[in-house]
Design an enzyme around this catalytic site. Sequence first.
Site, mmCIF file in Angstrom:
data_model
loop_
_atom_site.group_PDB
_atom_site.id
_atom_site.type_symbol
_atom_site.label_atom_id
_atom_site.label_comp_id
_atom_site.label_asym_id
_atom_site.label_seq_id
_atom_site.Cartn_x
_atom_site.Cartn_y
_atom_site.Cartn_z
ATOM 1 C CB CYS A 114 36.608 -35.819 7.591
ATOM 2 S SG CYS A 114 35.637 -37.219 6.776
ATOM 3 C CG HIS A 250 38.413 -32.948 4.991
ATOM 4 N ND1 HIS A 250 38.880 -34.268 4.801
ATOM 5 C CD2 HIS A 250 37.066 -33.175 4.985
ATOM 6 C CE1 HIS A 250 37.927 -35.112 4.457
ATOM 7 N NE2 HIS A 250 36.793 -34.633 4.769
ATOM 8 C CG ASN A 280 35.989 -37.133 2.257
ATOM 9 O OD1 ASN A 280 37.226 -37.424 3.002
ATOM 10 N ND2 ASN A 280 35.002 -36.785 2.794
HETATM 11 O O1 UT7 Z 1 34.068 -35.548 4.811
HETATM 12 C C1 UT7 Z 1 33.149 -35.257 5.766
HETATM 13 C C2 UT7 Z 1 32.338 -34.025 5.482
HETATM 14 N N1 UT7 Z 1 31.675 -34.636 4.295
HETATM 15 C C3 UT7 Z 1 31.005 -33.652 3.630
HETATM 16 O O2 UT7 Z 1 31.595 -32.454 3.585
HETATM 17 C C4 UT7 Z 1 30.116 -33.918 2.304
HETATM 18 C C5 UT7 Z 1 29.145 -32.773 2.235
HETATM 19 N N2 UT7 Z 1 28.193 -32.902 1.323
HETATM 20 C C6 UT7 Z 1 28.436 -33.115 0.021
HETATM 21 O O3 UT7 Z 1 29.602 -32.807 -0.460
HETATM 22 C C7 UT7 Z 1 26.974 -32.775 -0.962
HETATM 23 O O4 UT7 Z 1 26.050 -32.763 -0.144
HETATM 24 C C8 UT7 Z 1 27.087 -34.187 -1.730
HETATM 25 C C9 UT7 Z 1 27.930 -34.265 -2.756
HETATM 26 C C10 UT7 Z 1 27.030 -35.402 -0.647
HETATM 27 C C11 UT7 Z 1 25.708 -34.215 -2.512
HETATM 28 O O5 UT7 Z 1 25.562 -32.877 -3.226
HETATM 29 P P1 UT7 Z 1 24.361 -32.241 -3.070
HETATM 30 O O6 UT7 Z 1 24.376 -31.143 -4.463
HETATM 31 O O7 UT7 Z 1 24.150 -31.593 -1.695
HETATM 32 O O8 UT7 Z 1 23.092 -33.168 -3.689
HETATM 33 P P2 UT7 Z 1 21.815 -33.475 -3.099
HETATM 34 O O9 UT7 Z 1 22.031 -34.616 -2.032
HETATM 35 O O10 UT7 Z 1 20.672 -32.399 -2.668
HETATM 36 O O11 UT7 Z 1 21.086 -34.516 -4.136
HETATM 37 C C12 UT7 Z 1 20.742 -33.951 -5.295
HETATM 38 C C13 UT7 Z 1 20.017 -34.876 -6.196
HETATM 39 C C14 UT7 Z 1 19.124 -35.969 -5.506
HETATM 40 O O12 UT7 Z 1 18.297 -36.349 -6.518
HETATM 41 P P3 UT7 Z 1 16.778 -35.411 -6.636
HETATM 42 O O13 UT7 Z 1 16.256 -35.761 -4.864
HETATM 43 O O14 UT7 Z 1 16.941 -34.022 -6.495
HETATM 44 O O15 UT7 Z 1 16.070 -36.083 -7.678
HETATM 45 C C15 UT7 Z 1 20.089 -37.053 -5.346
HETATM 46 O O16 UT7 Z 1 19.133 -38.275 -5.433
HETATM 47 O O17 UT7 Z 1 21.281 -35.809 -6.657
HETATM 48 C C16 UT7 Z 1 21.033 -37.100 -6.659
HETATM 49 N N3 UT7 Z 1 22.194 -37.793 -6.170
HETATM 50 C C17 UT7 Z 1 22.827 -38.596 -7.209
HETATM 51 N N4 UT7 Z 1 22.475 -38.401 -8.430
HETATM 52 C C18 UT7 Z 1 23.672 -39.077 -9.302
HETATM 53 C C19 UT7 Z 1 22.826 -38.042 -5.186
HETATM 54 N N5 UT7 Z 1 23.847 -38.609 -5.133
HETATM 55 C C20 UT7 Z 1 24.159 -39.018 -6.934
HETATM 56 C C21 UT7 Z 1 24.730 -39.469 -7.528
HETATM 57 N N6 UT7 Z 1 24.760 -39.802 -8.733
HETATM 58 N N7 UT7 Z 1 26.048 -40.244 -7.124
#
Ligand code: UT7
Length: 323
Positions: A114, A250, A280
């Site tokens: 990225c 980004h 993204n």
């Molecule tokens: O481009 C390169 C750089 N990349 C980035 O900068 C990405 C950085 N990371 C992020 O943008 C975020 O961490 C994400 C968008 C990937 C995830 O968001 P988050 O607020 O950190 O969520 P999380 O990973 O802590 O997940 C929270 C909950 C989990 O469920 P439990 O364990 O709390 O029950 C996940 O299983 O959300 C669940 N979850 C989803 N639910 C519905 C994860 N993906 C999904 C989904 N739909 N697509």
Amino acid sequence: MAFRSRITGTGSHLPEKILSNAELAKTVDTTDEWIVERTGIRQRHIAREGETTAILAYQAGEKALEAAGIEASELDLVIVATTTPDNTFPSTATKVQAMLGMDSGAAFDVQAVCSGFIYALSIADNFVRAGQAKNILVIGAEVFSRILDWEDRTTCVLFGDGAGAVVLQAEECEEGDKIGILSTHLHSDGKLRDLLYTDGGPGTNSTVGHVRMLGREVFRHAVTNLASVVVEALEANNLEKSDIDWLVPHQANKRILDSTAKKLGMNPDQVVITVDRHANTSAASVPLALDTAVRDGRIQKGQLVLMEAMGGGLTWGAALVRW
Ligand code: UT7
């Protein structure tokens, strides 16, 4: 006498097919509400079969050349930042060079995921400063949809396909003149490569592999690293946060953009946001956002533009430009 790089043209290209969150939720265990709330993404463009990175890159490149008012035959270099090349080799850039009908100059790819566009821009700027190139086409292009695991909801909802490009042209000036690309700043920390990677490639048993990410960890590093590289870029030029006219970040997650803007004390409408429409697009996201804000008239001559990105590696970087 010295040489500085001016961005004299921008261009971008997106595949026609749009995939909305609602459509995605029909095949993946997710909801529009979750995606919008956690990322700000509402839709993404997806390449059709046969629509490769080189094709998207070529289209964006042609538009940037047209905006700059120069011919492909005048280019000294074509640099393509991509993580999704058409083939393992040769480079996608050589394919674009051929599509542009060039029979001179040199072409190569840059791989920093990225952060790829910022890395490519930095390399191009250094060619200009060294007096080794006068006209350079820098492209960020991706078809991330081809390396996604469409059963992994933690990654497949986040990415999209597209391409953006800029033409850099050398301008002769006095040493110390503050014009064009003022400085670029690159970083990586290979110890953190397991936070965001593909589980395939020539060094593994699988040919291409799929994106794997520890999202929360990457998020944490993104917020910290982007804030520090932005300060580094400003300090290198004796500029203040309040001098920045436009932030072109980004586009990974709206919450990361909001956090960087807040740390910079910037008004939300000074931040160019395309993540809602493009998701993204990895190396394509910064030039896609830049082209959007140049073509709609937001970015004007003389303004200070800050670009930044972070991605797999981990890699991160920034570029400060006096437009
Ligand atoms: O481009 C390169 C750089 N990349 C980035 O900068 C990405 C950085 N990371 C992020 O943008 C975020 O961490 C994400 C968008 C990937 C995830 O968001 P988050 O607020 O950190 O969520 P999380 O990973 O802590 O997940 C929270 C909950 C989990 O469920 P439990 O364990 O709390 O029950 C996940 O299983 O959300 C669940 N979850 C989803 N639910 C519905 C994860 N993906 C999904 C989904 N739909 N697509």
